[in-house]
Design a protein around this motif. Structure first.
Motif, PDB file in Angstrom:
ATOM      1  N   GLU A 101       0.824  -1.208   0.000  1.00 52.77           N
ATOM      2  CA  GLU A 101       0.000   0.000   0.000  1.00 52.77           C
ATOM      3  C   GLU A 101       0.862   1.264   0.000  1.00 52.77           C
ATOM      4  OE1 GLU A 101      -3.294   2.170  -0.493  1.00 52.77           O
ATOM      5  OE2 GLU A 101      -3.146  -0.019  -0.535  1.00 52.77           O
ATOM      6  N   ALA A 102       1.923   1.256   0.814  1.00 56.32           N
ATOM      7  CA  ALA A 102       2.790   2.438   0.876  1.00 56.32           C
ATOM      8  C   ALA A 102       3.504   2.664  -0.448  1.00 56.32           C
ATOM      9  CB  ALA A 102       3.805   2.269   2.008  1.00 56.32           C
ATOM     10  N   LEU A 103       3.954   1.606  -1.099  1.00 60.57           N
ATOM     11  CA  LEU A 103       4.648   1.753  -2.375  1.00 60.57           C
ATOM     12  C   LEU A 103       3.702   2.222  -3.466  1.00 60.57           C
ATOM     13  CD1 LEU A 103       6.933  -1.421  -2.271  1.00 60.57           C
ATOM     14  CD2 LEU A 103       7.664   0.970  -2.121  1.00 60.57           C
ATOM     15  N   ILE A 104       2.456   1.774  -3.420  1.00 57.42           N
ATOM     16  CA  ILE A 104       1.474   2.234  -4.410  1.00 57.42           C
ATOM     17  C   ILE A 104       1.230   3.735  -4.265  1.00 57.42           C
ATOM     18  CG2 ILE A 104      -0.986   2.143  -5.029  1.00 57.42           C
ATOM     19  CD1 ILE A 104      -0.887  -0.852  -4.577  1.00 57.42           C
ATOM     20  N   GLN A 105       1.118   4.204  -3.038  1.00 61.35           N
ATOM     21  CA  GLN A 105       0.771   5.604  -2.797  1.00 61.35           C
ATOM     22  C   GLN A 105       1.976   6.542  -2.903  1.00 61.35           C
ATOM     23  OE1 GLN A 105      -2.282   6.671  -2.634  1.00 61.35           O
ATOM     24  NE2 GLN A 105      -3.120   4.582  -2.664  1.00 61.35           N
ATOM     25  N   ARG A 106       3.175   6.043  -2.600  1.00 58.99           N
ATOM     26  CA  ARG A 106       4.308   6.952  -2.437  1.00 58.99           C
ATOM     27  C   ARG A 106       5.384   6.823  -3.508  1.00 58.99           C
ATOM     28  NH1 ARG A 106       6.375   6.341   3.613  1.00 58.99           N
ATOM     29  NH2 ARG A 106       7.811   7.953   2.823  1.00 58.99           N
ATOM     30  N   THR A 107       5.289   5.848  -4.398  1.00 62.13           N
ATOM     31  CA  THR A 107       6.303   5.709  -5.450  1.00 62.13           C
ATOM     32  C   THR A 107       6.091   6.773  -6.516  1.00 62.13           C
ATOM     33  OG1 THR A 107       6.472   3.320  -5.111  1.00 62.13           O
ATOM     34  CG2 THR A 107       7.292   4.187  -7.187  1.00 62.13           C
ATOM     35  N   THR A 108       7.036   7.669  -6.644  1.00 59.28           N
ATOM     36  CA  THR A 108       6.941   8.744  -7.628  1.00 59.28           C
ATOM     37  C   THR A 108       8.350   9.273  -7.944  1.00 59.28           C
ATOM     38  OG1 THR A 108       6.005  10.919  -8.118  1.00 59.28           O
ATOM     39  CG2 THR A 108       6.502  10.463  -5.805  1.00 59.28           C
ATOM     40  N   PRO A 109       8.688   9.405  -9.209  1.00 63.25           N
ATOM     41  CA  PRO A 109       7.907   8.946 -10.366  1.00 63.25           C
ATOM     42  C   PRO A 109       8.040   7.439 -10.548  1.00 63.25           C
ATOM     43  CG  PRO A 109       9.969   9.891 -11.115  1.00 63.25           C
ATOM     44  CD  PRO A 109       9.944  10.077  -9.617  1.00 63.25           C
ATOM     45  N   VAL A 110       7.095   6.855 -11.284  1.00 63.63           N
ATOM     46  CA  VAL A 110       7.080   5.407 -11.475  1.00 63.63           C
ATOM     47  C   VAL A 110       7.898   4.995 -12.707  1.00 63.63           C
ATOM     48  CG1 VAL A 110       5.586   3.399 -11.898  1.00 63.63           C
ATOM     49  CG2 VAL A 110       4.851   5.198 -10.326  1.00 63.63           C
ATOM     50  N   GLU A 111       7.936   5.852 -13.718  1.00 64.22           N
ATOM     51  CA  GLU A 111       8.558   5.472 -14.990  1.00 64.22           C
ATOM     52  C   GLU A 111      10.010   5.013 -14.864  1.00 64.22           C
ATOM     53  OE1 GLU A 111       6.450   7.843 -14.638  1.00 64.22           O
ATOM     54  OE2 GLU A 111       4.923   7.551 -16.181  1.00 64.22           O
ATOM     55  N   PRO A 112      10.871   5.699 -14.080  1.00 60.61           N
ATOM     56  CA  PRO A 112      12.257   5.216 -13.972  1.00 60.61           C
ATOM     57  C   PRO A 112      12.354   3.801 -13.409  1.00 60.61           C
ATOM     58  CG  PRO A 112      12.092   7.479 -13.212  1.00 60.61           C
ATOM     59  CD  PRO A 112      10.689   6.999 -13.408  1.00 60.61           C
ATOM     60  N   VAL A 113      11.442   3.461 -12.506  1.00 60.34           N
ATOM     61  CA  VAL A 113      11.418   2.104 -11.949  1.00 60.34           C
ATOM     62  C   VAL A 113      11.011   1.112 -13.032  1.00 60.34           C
ATOM     63  CG1 VAL A 113      10.354   0.597 -10.222  1.00 60.34           C
ATOM     64  CG2 VAL A 113      10.911   2.972  -9.632  1.00 60.34           C
ATOM     65  N   LEU A 114       9.992   1.465 -13.809  1.00 57.09           N
ATOM     66  CA  LEU A 114       9.532   0.588 -14.886  1.00 57.09           C
ATOM     67  C   LEU A 114      10.607   0.405 -15.952  1.00 57.09           C
ATOM     68  CD1 LEU A 114       5.905   1.974 -15.354  1.00 57.09           C
ATOM     69  CD2 LEU A 114       6.611  -0.024 -14.043  1.00 57.09           C
ATOM     70  N   ASP A 115      11.363   1.473 -16.208  1.00 58.10           N
ATOM     71  CA  ASP A 115      12.432   1.382 -17.206  1.00 58.10           C
ATOM     72  C   ASP A 115      13.465   0.332 -16.807  1.00 58.10           C
ATOM     73  OD1 ASP A 115      11.254   3.319 -18.730  1.00 58.10           O
ATOM     74  OD2 ASP A 115      12.507   4.957 -18.005  1.00 58.10           O
ATOM     75  N   ARG A 116      13.742   0.234 -15.500  1.00 58.06           N
ATOM     76  CA  ARG A 116      14.707  -0.766 -15.019  1.00 58.06           C
ATOM     77  C   ARG A 116      14.173  -2.193 -15.188  1.00 58.06           C
ATOM     78  NH1 ARG A 116      19.706   0.597 -11.974  1.00 58.06           N
ATOM     79  NH2 ARG A 116      19.172  -1.198 -10.687  1.00 58.06           N
ATOM     80  N   LEU A 117      12.850  -2.345 -15.155  1.00 58.05           N
ATOM     81  CA  LEU A 117      12.241  -3.672 -15.229  1.00 58.05           C
ATOM     82  C   LEU A 117      11.926  -4.098 -16.656  1.00 58.05           C
ATOM     83  CD1 LEU A 117       9.707  -3.369 -12.251  1.00 58.05           C
ATOM     84  CD2 LEU A 117      12.013  -4.305 -12.202  1.00 58.05           C
ATOM     85  N   HIS A 118      11.895  -3.130 -17.565  1.00 57.50           N
ATOM     86  CA  HIS A 118      11.500  -3.422 -18.944  1.00 57.50           C
ATOM     87  C   HIS A 118      12.491  -4.370 -19.600  1.00 57.50           C
ATOM     88  CE1 HIS A 118      11.234  -2.624 -23.331  1.00 57.50           C
ATOM     89  NE2 HIS A 118       9.945  -2.607 -23.075  1.00 57.50           N
ATOM     90  N   GLY A 119      11.983  -5.454 -20.158  1.00 57.73           N
ATOM     91  CA  GLY A 119      12.818  -6.411 -20.860  1.00 57.73           C
ATOM     92  C   GLY A 119      13.332  -7.542 -20.003  1.00 57.73           C
ATOM     93  N   GLU A 129      -2.883   6.984 -15.979  1.00 59.16           N
ATOM     94  CA  GLU A 129      -2.692   8.424 -15.852  1.00 59.16           C
ATOM     95  C   GLU A 129      -1.901   8.828 -14.609  1.00 59.16           C
ATOM     96  OE1 GLU A 129      -6.396  10.433 -16.144  1.00 59.16           O
ATOM     97  OE2 GLU A 129      -6.775   9.810 -18.214  1.00 59.16           O
ATOM     98  N   THR A 130      -2.131   8.175 -13.480  1.00 59.47           N
ATOM     99  CA  THR A 130      -1.501   8.604 -12.230  1.00 59.47           C
ATOM    100  C   THR A 130      -0.485   7.568 -11.749  1.00 59.47           C
ATOM    101  OG1 THR A 130      -3.152   7.569 -10.781  1.00 59.47           O
ATOM    102  CG2 THR A 130      -3.630   9.794 -11.620  1.00 59.47           C
ATOM    103  N   ASN A 131       0.421   8.008 -10.881  1.00 59.33           N
ATOM    104  CA  ASN A 131       1.417   7.089 -10.323  1.00 59.33           C
ATOM    105  C   ASN A 131       0.783   5.943  -9.540  1.00 59.33           C
ATOM    106  OD1 ASN A 131       3.880   8.265 -11.279  1.00 59.33           O
ATOM    107  ND2 ASN A 131       3.596   9.922  -9.821  1.00 59.33           N
ATOM    108  N   PRO A 132      -0.209   6.190  -8.658  1.00 60.58           N
ATOM    109  CA  PRO A 132      -0.840   5.068  -7.957  1.00 60.58           C
ATOM    110  C   PRO A 132      -1.494   4.060  -8.905  1.00 60.58           C
ATOM    111  CG  PRO A 132      -1.315   7.102  -6.805  1.00 60.58           C
ATOM    112  CD  PRO A 132      -0.655   7.485  -8.098  1.00 60.58           C
ATOM    113  N   GLU A 133      -2.122   4.552  -9.979  1.00 54.97           N
ATOM    114  CA  GLU A 133      -2.741   3.645 -10.941  1.00 54.97           C
ATOM    115  C   GLU A 133      -1.685   2.780 -11.639  1.00 54.97           C
ATOM    116  OE1 GLU A 133      -4.834   6.320 -13.459  1.00 54.97           O
ATOM    117  OE2 GLU A 133      -6.713   6.181 -12.332  1.00 54.97           O
ATOM    118  N   LYS A 134      -0.530   3.370 -11.936  1.00 52.84           N
ATOM    119  CA  LYS A 134       0.549   2.618 -12.562  1.00 52.84           C
ATOM    120  C   LYS A 134       1.072   1.541 -11.619  1.00 52.84           C
ATOM    121  CE  LYS A 134       1.883   6.560 -15.412  1.00 52.84           C
ATOM    122  NZ  LYS A 134       2.857   7.647 -15.641  1.00 52.84           N
TER     123      LYS A 134
END
Length: 264
Positions: free
Chosen positions: A189-207, A222-227
């Motif tokens: 729950e804390a990571l969903i609400q407080r992870t910002t920005p999310v894209e750099p984290v996703l970039d590390r996981l891509h592939g 649209e939003t960081n929590p939704e991502k």
């Protein structure tokens, strides 16, 4: 194209009376398909038990090639003749003809000319078991012509692993854990609400953890929590290695958040 002399020039515009424009330009635009010189880049993913390859079909553009090389930082490039047998037109559908024991995903892709800043598409090849040597061909789906052909030896996939050993699910760096639950599960729950920005984290996981389709689906939110919620929908299907990689991505990109949660 040709230059036309205007009838008069006003302070903010030029006037061309009774212009004689030809409709042939529209016809030529419809008929003319620009052929692009293309290259194929092949990378072997490191730190994976199953031999996995990423195959890129790209315009022969140095900026795009550099962007892909930078992105495949956790991979080793397999040197094969890169230039395709013939140029391709934008929008050409291509598919990979590979042995039955090799899984190819997606089965087809469309040749595109994307900006270097954008994510470049690729075909992912994986094989639990493979022959000592096999051949695969990249084909134009429409014309059935061979675009590119390569021979790959088993040793090219399993050799030189000493420089980056495979992490088995029960091995590798383990995040601090005071209970039986993994860090990313304990602090969901804390990571969903407080992870910002999310894209750099996703970039590390891509592939490595996320497929291209999964990456696009998550970033479309649209939003960081939704991502983060979309990302967490995948967690139940992950093994320990994938969870550890998410933890490492969070540590690399948002260390203050991880340290704050670990202190609780």
């Amino acid at each position: 194209m040709r230059l036309e002399k205007p009838d008069r020039v006003e302070p903010h515009h030029a006037v061309l009376e009774n212009p004689k424009f030809s409709s042939l330009g529209v016809v030529f635009k419809k008929l003319f398909k620009l052929k692009i010189n293309t290259v194929v880049l092949l990378y072997r993913r490191l730190r994976l038990e199953t031999p996995t390859l990423h195959l890129y079909l790209l315009p022969n553009d140095p900026s795009i090639i550099k962007a892909v090389n930078d992105r495949e930082v956790n991979s080793k490039k397999i040197e094969k003749p890169p230039v395709t047998l013939k140029p391709l037109t934008i929008g050409s559908q291509v598919s990979l003809n590979a042995p039955k024991d090799v899984t190819v995903c997606p089965e087809e892709m469309t040749f595109q000319y994307l900006d270097a800043e954008k994510l470049q598409q690729y075909l992912e090849l994986s094989a639990e078991q493979m022959q000592d040597k096999f051949t695969f061909c990249l084909m134009n789906t429409g014309t059935k012509e061979i675009v590119w052909k390569a021979h790959l030896k088993k040793g090219e996939l399993i050799s030189e692993e000493m420089d980056s050993p495979v992490l088995h699910p029960a091995q590798g760096p383990q995040p601090p854990n005071s209970s039986n639950m993994h860090f990313i599960e304990r602090h969901r729950e804390a990571l969903i609400q407080r992870t910002t920005p999310v894209e750099p984290v996703l970039d590390r996981l891509h592939g490595s953890v996320l497929t291209h389709e999964q990456y696009q689906k998550i970033t479309a939110k649209e939003t960081n929590p939704e991502k983060m919620r979309e990302l967490y929908r995948l967690v139940p299907s992950w093994d320990l290695r994938c969870k550890n990689m998410l933890y490492e991505a969070l540590m690399a990109k948002i260390p203050h958040l991880v340290k704050d949660l670990e202190g609780r």
